[in-house]
Design a protein around this motif. Structure first.
Motif, PDB file in Angstrom:
ATOM      1  N   LEU A   7     -19.437  51.172  44.478  1.00 31.14           N
ATOM      2  CA  LEU A   7     -18.118  50.554  44.938  1.00 31.14           C
ATOM      3  C   LEU A   7     -17.204  51.676  43.975  1.00 31.14           C
ATOM      4  CD1 LEU A   7     -17.892  47.147  45.311  1.00 31.14           C
ATOM      5  CD2 LEU A   7     -17.493  48.558  47.054  1.00 31.14           C
ATOM      6  N   LEU A  10     -16.986  55.228  44.952  1.00 34.44           N
ATOM      7  CA  LEU A  10     -16.019  55.600  46.221  1.00 34.44           C
ATOM      8  C   LEU A  10     -14.467  55.158  45.797  1.00 34.44           C
ATOM      9  CD1 LEU A  10     -16.394  56.287  49.136  1.00 34.44           C
ATOM     10  CD2 LEU A  10     -16.737  53.854  49.716  1.00 34.44           C
ATOM     11  N   PHE A  13     -12.942  58.176  44.571  1.00 27.93           N
ATOM     12  CA  PHE A  13     -12.543  59.229  45.501  1.00 27.93           C
ATOM     13  C   PHE A  13     -11.263  58.962  46.147  1.00 27.93           C
ATOM     14  CE2 PHE A  13     -16.785  60.919  45.134  1.00 27.93           C
ATOM     15  CZ  PHE A  13     -16.460  62.310  45.304  1.00 27.93           C
ATOM     16  N   PHE A  14     -11.028  57.597  46.648  1.00 26.33           N
ATOM     17  CA  PHE A  14      -9.927  57.194  47.234  1.00 26.33           C
ATOM     18  C   PHE A  14      -8.785  57.412  46.619  1.00 26.33           C
ATOM     19  CE2 PHE A  14     -12.804  54.723  50.582  1.00 26.33           C
ATOM     20  CZ  PHE A  14     -12.490  55.583  51.563  1.00 26.33           C
ATOM     21  N   ARG A  16      -7.779  59.828  44.599  1.00 26.19           N
ATOM     22  CA  ARG A  16      -7.411  61.068  44.569  1.00 26.19           C
ATOM     23  C   ARG A  16      -6.430  61.300  45.918  1.00 26.19           C
ATOM     24  NH1 ARG A  16     -12.778  64.752  44.082  1.00 26.19           N
ATOM     25  NH2 ARG A  16     -14.020  63.529  42.587  1.00 26.19           N
ATOM     26  N   PHE A  17      -6.392  60.541  46.540  1.00 19.45           N
ATOM     27  CA  PHE A  17      -5.396  60.897  47.723  1.00 19.45           C
ATOM     28  C   PHE A  17      -3.869  60.508  47.358  1.00 19.45           C
ATOM     29  CE2 PHE A  17      -9.359  60.127  50.087  1.00 19.45           C
ATOM     30  CZ  PHE A  17      -9.381  61.282  51.038  1.00 19.45           C
ATOM     31  N   GLY A  19      -0.315  59.499  47.040  1.00 19.24           N
ATOM     32  CA  GLY A  19       0.156  57.971  47.673  1.00 19.24           C
ATOM     33  C   GLY A  19      -1.032  56.775  47.511  1.00 19.24           C
ATOM     34  N   VAL A  20      -2.009  57.135  46.884  1.00 22.44           N
ATOM     35  CA  VAL A  20      -2.970  55.821  46.892  1.00 22.44           C
ATOM     36  C   VAL A  20      -3.451  55.594  45.402  1.00 22.44           C
ATOM     37  CG1 VAL A  20      -5.523  55.183  47.392  1.00 22.44           C
ATOM     38  CG2 VAL A  20      -4.261  56.643  49.097  1.00 22.44           C
ATOM     39  N   LYS A  23      -5.286  50.150  43.273  1.00 18.43           N
ATOM     40  CA  LYS A  23      -5.222  48.948  44.039  1.00 18.43           C
ATOM     41  C   LYS A  23      -5.585  49.394  45.326  1.00 18.43           C
ATOM     42  CE  LYS A  23      -3.004  44.996  42.248  1.00 18.43           C
ATOM     43  NZ  LYS A  23      -2.068  44.077  42.388  1.00 18.43           N
ATOM     44  N   ARG A  27      -8.886  48.401  47.707  1.00 17.26           N
ATOM     45  CA  ARG A  27      -8.668  47.796  48.991  1.00 17.26           C
ATOM     46  C   ARG A  27      -9.455  48.473  49.982  1.00 17.26           C
ATOM     47  NH1 ARG A  27      -3.218  47.568  51.446  1.00 17.26           N
ATOM     48  NH2 ARG A  27      -3.499  46.194  53.300  1.00 17.26           N
ATOM     49  N   GLN A  28      -9.531  49.561  50.023  1.00 13.95           N
ATOM     50  CA  GLN A  28      -9.674  50.584  51.120  1.00 13.95           C
ATOM     51  C   GLN A  28     -11.406  50.453  50.895  1.00 13.95           C
ATOM     52  OE1 GLN A  28      -8.082  54.658  51.242  1.00 13.95           O
ATOM     53  NE2 GLN A  28      -6.493  53.586  52.568  1.00 13.95           N
ATOM     54  N   THR A  29     -11.962  50.478  49.931  1.00  9.05           N
ATOM     55  CA  THR A  29     -13.343  50.389  49.354  1.00  9.05           C
ATOM     56  C   THR A  29     -13.962  49.105  50.068  1.00  9.05           C
ATOM     57  OG1 THR A  29     -12.969  51.868  47.561  1.00  9.05           O
ATOM     58  CG2 THR A  29     -15.453  50.645  47.795  1.00  9.05           C
ATOM     59  N   LEU A  30     -13.213  48.053  49.500  1.00 11.68           N
ATOM     60  CA  LEU A  30     -13.727  46.587  50.070  1.00 11.68           C
ATOM     61  C   LEU A  30     -13.864  46.500  51.560  1.00 11.68           C
ATOM     62  CD1 LEU A  30     -11.602  44.341  47.419  1.00 11.68           C
ATOM     63  CD2 LEU A  30     -14.241  45.089  47.559  1.00 11.68           C
ATOM     64  N   PHE A  31     -12.529  47.384  52.256  1.00 13.16           N
ATOM     65  CA  PHE A  31     -12.576  47.087  53.451  1.00 13.16           C
ATOM     66  C   PHE A  31     -13.922  47.785  54.070  1.00 13.16           C
ATOM     67  CE2 PHE A  31     -11.211  49.307  57.453  1.00 13.16           C
ATOM     68  CZ  PHE A  31     -10.761  48.151  58.346  1.00 13.16           C
TER      69      PHE A  31
ATOM     70  N   PHE B  17      -8.088  52.233  58.523  1.00 10.47           N
ATOM     71  CA  PHE B  17      -7.800  51.373  57.180  1.00 10.47           C
ATOM     72  C   PHE B  17      -6.623  50.486  57.342  1.00 10.47           C
ATOM     73  CE2 PHE B  17     -10.659  54.601  55.675  1.00 10.47           C
ATOM     74  CZ  PHE B  17     -11.746  53.790  54.641  1.00 10.47           C
ATOM     75  N   ARG B  27      -2.625  63.000  57.017  1.00 10.24           N
ATOM     76  CA  ARG B  27      -2.167  63.524  55.851  1.00 10.24           C
ATOM     77  C   ARG B  27      -3.467  63.419  54.859  1.00 10.24           C
ATOM     78  NH1 ARG B  27       1.621  60.466  52.277  1.00 10.24           N
ATOM     79  NH2 ARG B  27       1.994  61.601  50.410  1.00 10.24           N
ATOM     80  N   PHE B  31      -5.371  66.728  53.449  1.00  3.10           N
ATOM     81  CA  PHE B  31      -5.435  66.634  51.865  1.00  3.10           C
ATOM     82  C   PHE B  31      -7.012  67.014  51.450  1.00  3.10           C
ATOM     83  CE2 PHE B  31      -6.491  64.595  47.850  1.00  3.10           C
ATOM     84  CZ  PHE B  31      -5.827  65.055  46.833  1.00  3.10           C
ATOM     85  N   TRP B  35     -10.502  70.292  49.709  1.00  2.00           N
ATOM     86  CA  TRP B  35     -11.653  70.102  48.708  1.00  2.00           C
ATOM     87  C   TRP B  35     -12.690  70.967  48.969  1.00  2.00           C
ATOM     88  CZ3 TRP B  35     -12.525  64.162  48.729  1.00  2.00           C
ATOM     89  CH2 TRP B  35     -11.480  63.313  48.329  1.00  2.00           C
ATOM     90  N   PHE B  43     -18.357  62.937  48.095  1.00  2.00           N
ATOM     91  CA  PHE B  43     -17.392  61.910  49.065  1.00  2.00           C
ATOM     92  C   PHE B  43     -18.447  61.249  50.071  1.00  2.00           C
ATOM     93  CE2 PHE B  43     -13.479  60.912  51.267  1.00  2.00           C
ATOM     94  CZ  PHE B  43     -13.751  59.589  50.988  1.00  2.00           C
ATOM     95  N   CYS B  46     -21.278  58.977  48.801  1.00  2.00           N
ATOM     96  CA  CYS B  46     -20.662  57.672  48.430  1.00  2.00           C
ATOM     97  C   CYS B  46     -20.542  56.943  49.525  1.00  2.00           C
ATOM     98  CB  CYS B  46     -19.449  57.923  47.555  1.00  2.00           C
ATOM     99  SG  CYS B  46     -19.648  58.464  45.961  1.00  2.00           S
ATOM    100  N   LEU B  50     -22.791  53.113  50.561  1.00  2.00           N
ATOM    101  CA  LEU B  50     -22.201  51.931  50.810  1.00  2.00           C
ATOM    102  C   LEU B  50     -23.069  50.742  51.519  1.00  2.00           C
ATOM    103  CD1 LEU B  50     -19.580  51.098  49.129  1.00  2.00           C
ATOM    104  CD2 LEU B  50     -18.451  51.080  51.143  1.00  2.00           C
ATOM    105  N   PHE B  62     -20.539  41.285  45.078  1.00  2.00           N
ATOM    106  CA  PHE B  62     -21.319  42.442  45.208  1.00  2.00           C
ATOM    107  C   PHE B  62     -22.208  42.712  43.953  1.00  2.00           C
ATOM    108  CE2 PHE B  62     -17.511  43.934  47.514  1.00  2.00           C
ATOM    109  CZ  PHE B  62     -18.071  44.016  48.912  1.00  2.00           C
TER     110      PHE B  62
END
Lengths: 197, 197
Positions: A7, A10, A13-14, A16-17, A19-20, A23, A27-31, B17, B27, B31, B35, B43, B46, B50, B62
């Motif tokens: 978790l 991952l 990685f998220f 790094r985007f 605006g992410v 938290k 949230r995206q990983t848990l989704f 998401f 976007r 982005f 990479w 990525f 990863c 999951l 988990f």
């Protein structure tokens, strides 16, 4: 409590985007943890596939084949008009407007000697060659307004055969904009670029 | 202009998401197009990994192994206190507070007969068994306040040995909250739950 490494990796990685934050990334990983193994495999493959994404040899846009759909299209009317832009996203923005029916040329940036971006790094030779080979009649410089952008436009203009029509996109008040909230430079430009009605 | 299928496929995944629209999804894809193949492969792996994410056999959180780090920990003081919660994210929220030193039990939802979620679907038998086997002395019901949540708490309370201490988390004015902006139900609850100073 420690979350499993899978978790956290991952999430890393998220985050790094653009605006992410941490938290949102979690949230995206848990989704995703609710997705089926099949969906995860498909998504994972899509991510990996991106490594073999091709770029158009002509304009630098993403492409399925050697040339992108715009450079390949025989139907686009104004094949002799070339729009020079900075980035792929600028290209998408112009396409969304639906106004332009010519070809694109993506520079991938602007001249910036301070960070070592000169004419070679932008592949300007390729641009000048293309203008000759494709018998381009009109060059529209849709480079964003900035010191470096302005310099890049001047450089291109000076390097092109002076018989060619070379124009820069218009600057002024954006549609829906209000003079009250616009900066002085934009208002000066709008007054300077006034059009006969 | 048509974007390559590889880009569109990935964008499609991102737009699934929560809180990610078509524009943000594109976007993120653009982005990622910068990479390296190595990063993309990592990525992608990863994401696929999951699918083999394990859940703790005890609490449903988990886990890296059979049991999660909380259920495995001998150091956590209050092993006889069990906190019953709805979701994994609720568990993370409680852990962030750092206040609770007992064990968790994640229901994965609340009783909702209308959509077919009964005691069996929530695995309440497993909860009752655990309370007996682990000799739990105190059950904290940290289920969110809602009609279904309240019913779930009542059901659990009624099904547990009446000698056990069963409590529900306190409801009232949140820290930093202002009475002016709170709903009447919260204010009623806060008045009802007033504490001796």
């Amino acid at each position: 409590m420690e979350l499993p490494k899978k978790l956290l990796d991952l999430t890393d990685f998220f985050s790094r985007f653009p605006g992410v934050g941490d938290k949102t990334a979690l949230r995206q990983t848990l989704f995703m943890s609710k997705w089926t193994p099949n969906e995860l495999a498909e998504f994972g493959n899509c991510v990996k596939e991106l490594a073999s994404l091709k770029k158009c040899v002509m304009c630098g846009m993403f492409a399925d084949d050697e040339k992108c759909s715009v450079c390949n299209s025989e139907e686009r009317g104004e094949a002799k008009t070339l729009c020079v832009i900075e980035t792929i996203t600028d290209c998408l923005a112009i396409e969304r407007s639906g106004f332009f029916r010519g070809r694109f040329h993506i520079l991938g940036g602007v001249l910036n000697p301070l960070v070592g971006i000169g004419p070679e790094e932008l592949g300007l030779d390729h641009l000048f060659e293309r203008i000759k080979n494709d018998e381009i009649e009109e060059v529209i410089l849709a480079v964003n307004p900035s010191v470096e952008g302005d310099a890049t436009c001047s450089f291109i203009k000076d390097s092109i055969d002076s018989n060619l029509k070379v124009e820069r996109i218009g600057f002024g008040v954006p549609m829906g904009g209000s003079l009250e909230y616009l900066d002085s430079l934009t208002i000066s430009k709008a007054l300077e670029n006034r059009q006969k009605m």
